[in-house]
Design a protein around this motif. Structure first.
Motif, PDB file in Angstrom:
ATOM      1  N   GLN A 191       0.940  -1.193  -0.191  1.00 38.93           N
ATOM      2  CA  GLN A 191      -0.008   0.139  -0.016  1.00 38.93           C
ATOM      3  C   GLN A 191       0.937   1.437  -0.031  1.00 38.93           C
ATOM      4  O   GLN A 191       0.434   2.516  -0.154  1.00 38.93           O
ATOM      5  CB  GLN A 191      -0.963   0.216   1.187  1.00 38.93           C
ATOM      6  N   GLU A 192       2.155   1.160   0.132  1.00 38.84           N
ATOM      7  CA  GLU A 192       3.184   2.179   0.309  1.00 38.84           C
ATOM      8  C   GLU A 192       3.287   3.170  -1.188  1.00 38.84           C
ATOM      9  O   GLU A 192       2.961   2.408  -2.094  1.00 38.84           O
ATOM     10  CB  GLU A 192       4.333   1.863   0.820  1.00 38.84           C
ATOM     11  N   PRO A 193       3.798   4.146  -0.939  1.00 40.41           N
ATOM     12  CA  PRO A 193       3.897   5.023  -2.088  1.00 40.41           C
ATOM     13  C   PRO A 193       5.028   4.244  -3.152  1.00 40.41           C
ATOM     14  O   PRO A 193       4.870   4.439  -4.316  1.00 40.41           O
ATOM     15  CB  PRO A 193       4.455   6.531  -1.686  1.00 40.41           C
ATOM     16  N   GLU A 194       5.656   3.654  -2.636  1.00 47.59           N
ATOM     17  CA  GLU A 194       6.745   3.064  -3.377  1.00 47.59           C
ATOM     18  C   GLU A 194       6.364   1.474  -3.745  1.00 47.59           C
ATOM     19  O   GLU A 194       7.190   0.550  -4.203  1.00 47.59           O
ATOM     20  CB  GLU A 194       8.096   2.760  -2.580  1.00 47.59           C
ATOM     21  N   ARG A 195       5.141   1.124  -3.925  1.00 42.61           N
ATOM     22  CA  ARG A 195       4.698  -0.304  -3.980  1.00 42.61           C
ATOM     23  C   ARG A 195       4.871  -0.810  -5.444  1.00 42.61           C
ATOM     24  O   ARG A 195       5.082  -1.910  -5.431  1.00 42.61           O
ATOM     25  CB  ARG A 195       3.190  -0.381  -3.815  1.00 42.61           C
ATOM     26  N   GLU A 196       5.138   0.100  -6.425  1.00 46.92           N
ATOM     27  CA  GLU A 196       5.541  -0.196  -7.752  1.00 46.92           C
ATOM     28  C   GLU A 196       6.945  -1.010  -7.738  1.00 46.92           C
ATOM     29  O   GLU A 196       7.028  -2.167  -8.193  1.00 46.92           O
ATOM     30  CB  GLU A 196       5.494   0.906  -8.648  1.00 46.92           C
ATOM     31  N   GLU A 197       7.770  -0.380  -6.833  1.00 48.51           N
ATOM     32  CA  GLU A 197       9.073  -0.744  -6.819  1.00 48.51           C
ATOM     33  C   GLU A 197       9.142  -2.130  -5.834  1.00 48.51           C
ATOM     34  O   GLU A 197      10.064  -3.207  -6.196  1.00 48.51           O
ATOM     35  CB  GLU A 197      10.068  -0.028  -5.881  1.00 48.51           C
TER      36      GLU A 197
END
Length: 262
Positions: free
Chosen positions: A236-242
């Protein structure tokens, strides 16, 4: 049980075991990413969780969680494709417990933020837990602000009527008993590829226990990743794509080692 098929030719199946108090719908983004990446996805709501249960207080026996997860894995194996199991939070803990008991016919396992030692306790009762009645209610009070830094998730989460962190004391005791049994289990699980990843700023668990557990296992292939700045809910974090690209790379590498063209 729910199943979503891969976009295009499937290369593997991934079974998702969600965290305590939540439900499978919180993984909608991850499910779509996996489908786009060529994975069938199978998941379920644990007993007492989700809209179909209608429960607001968790008192389910943990053995019911174990049986439910094993049934989901059996269903996921019907596709005759390599199977990966992804467990998050308590979901990871449940799968770890199963691996101590038996061998699962899986290509690999992904454990994110496993519950092996709790940093966030029910504030009012944590010091006198053993003295309380088994049926007394506790609010673990795990809020969205403790789970993720992604403010886009806050409104959606606060309108979620199927999320409840209220439990009875016996449930909380059983959870701690399972965590201890995993950490103090002397024998290694069988040799299987495992990825454990955690958030450096996890507010819910002591992440050092996840690393300790992994290093105790006698595995020929294992990976540990500690995500800088991230909270408990990695997907769910802003970096979830990574985060997604990292777990996809892990699975693709295993598939290549098994002789599949990725």
């Amino acid at each position: 049980m729910w199943k979503w098929e891969a976009e295009g030719q499937p290369k593997a199946v991934i079974a998702i075991v969600h965290n305590a108090y939540e439900h499978h719908r919180r993984y909608a983004w991850l499910i779509q990413k996996l489908r786009n990446g060529g994975f069938h996805v199978v998941t379920t709501d644990l007993p007492g969780h989700g809209s179909e249960s209608g429960r607001k207080i968790h008192d389910e026996p943990f053995e019911s969680y174990i049986d439910h997860v094993k049934k989901m894995i059996d269903i996921a194996l019907h596709d005759n494709l390599p199977l990966f199991v992804l467990g998050h939070g308590l979901g990871a803990t449940i799968v770890m417990h199963i691996l101590q008991r038996e061998k699962l016919e899986c290509a690999g396992f992904i454990f994110s933020s496993p519950w092996l030692s709790m940093k966030h306790q029910p504030s009012k009762f944590s010091g006198v837990l053993t003295k309380l009645s088994s049926s007394m209610k506790l609010n673990h009070d795990i809020t969205i602000e403790l789970l993720t830094r992604n403010t886009d998730m806050y409104i959606e989460f606060q309108n979620d009527r199927d999320y409840s962190s209220v439990v009875v004391t016996s449930w909380y005791r059983e959870m701690h008993s399972m965590m201890k049994s995993i950490m103090y289990h002397e024998e290694s699980i069988y040799d299987t590829p495992i990825l454990v990843h955690t958030g450096e700023e996890d507010k819910i668990t002591d992440i050092s226990y996840a690393k300790r557990w992994l290093l105790k296992q006698q595995l020929s292939e294992f990976h540990y990743k500690e995500w800088k700045r991230l909270y408990h809910d990695l997907y769910q974090e802003p970096e979830r794509e990574e985060v997604y690209l990292y777990i996809e790379s892990f699975m693709n590498n295993i598939l290549r080692s098994l002789g599949y063209i990725v």
